[in-house]
Design a protein around this motif. Structure first.
Motif, mmCIF file in Angstrom:
data_model
loop_
_atom_site.group_PDB
_atom_site.id
_atom_site.type_symbol
_atom_site.label_atom_id
_atom_site.label_comp_id
_atom_site.label_asym_id
_atom_site.label_seq_id
_atom_site.Cartn_x
_atom_site.Cartn_y
_atom_site.Cartn_z
ATOM 1 N N GLN A 71 -29.776 -3.750 -6.718
ATOM 2 C CA GLN A 71 -29.782 -2.311 -7.440
ATOM 3 C C GLN A 71 -31.121 -2.336 -7.720
ATOM 4 N N VAL A 72 -32.053 -3.326 -7.598
ATOM 5 C CA VAL A 72 -33.178 -3.481 -7.973
ATOM 6 C C VAL A 72 -34.442 -3.905 -7.522
ATOM 7 N N LEU A 99 -39.456 -4.478 -13.190
ATOM 8 C CA LEU A 99 -37.643 -4.219 -11.975
ATOM 9 C C LEU A 99 -38.225 -3.133 -12.178
ATOM 10 N N ASN A 101 -34.769 0.466 -11.157
ATOM 11 C CA ASN A 101 -33.702 0.588 -10.741
ATOM 12 C C ASN A 101 -33.549 1.645 -10.032
ATOM 13 N N GLU A 107 -37.788 1.730 -15.112
ATOM 14 C CA GLU A 107 -38.438 0.787 -15.014
ATOM 15 C C GLU A 107 -38.258 -0.105 -15.916
ATOM 16 N N ILE A 134 -30.806 -10.143 -15.131
ATOM 17 C CA ILE A 134 -31.064 -8.882 -15.408
ATOM 18 C C ILE A 134 -30.908 -7.844 -15.638
#
Length: 137
Positions: A71-72, A99, A101, A107, A134
């Motif tokens: 998902q990232v 990262l 999403n 971010e 994460i």
């Protein structure tokens, strides 16, 4: 002749020890670069191959964890000062990972505290600290 033989043997032993250290350091650089490249591409499934097999057996990411990694998108990977020795066959490294999403386009940055262990028998470095967390805020 004998008085020259002992210093030559000592010199040869030091050179061999230096070669082993150089080989270990080169293996560390190669491993850290390969791991960084794998994470920069967001390939967390392949990153599992860098984890120490003992740690992988006891702390394998769950299917939910693996779904979170999908998902990232990784937007940055900054090693900062690089690896710091922490014993004879271990180094630590602090990495900032950017990262995004994919669902929310938000971010953020997570800090990954990595610990790497050298296996002299296999001549390989293993990540003992696992994949980055994460989920941290």
């Amino acid at each position: 002749m004998r008085r020259y033989l002992l210093p030559l043997l000592a010199l040869a032993a030091m050179l061999c020890a230096g070669c082993a250290t150089d080989q270990r350091n080169q293996a560390l650089i190669t491993t850290l670069n390969a791991y960084a490249g794998t994470l920069r591409w967001g390939d967390f499934q392949s990153a599992l191959q860098f984890i120490d097999p003992k740690a992988r057996a006891t702390h394998m990411p769950t299917p939910l964890d693996l779904a979170r990694y999908q998902q990232v998108r990784v937007t940055g990977y900054d090693e900062g000062a690089g690896p710091v020795p922490d014993g004879e066959n271990q180094v630590r490294q602090v990495v900032q990972i950017g990262l995004v999403n994919l669902n929310t386009q938000a971010e953020r940055t997570v800090i990954d505290h990595q610990t790497w262990r050298y296996d002299p028998e296999k001549k390989r470095w293993w990540l003992t600290s696992g994949l980055p967390d994460i989920t941290q805020d």
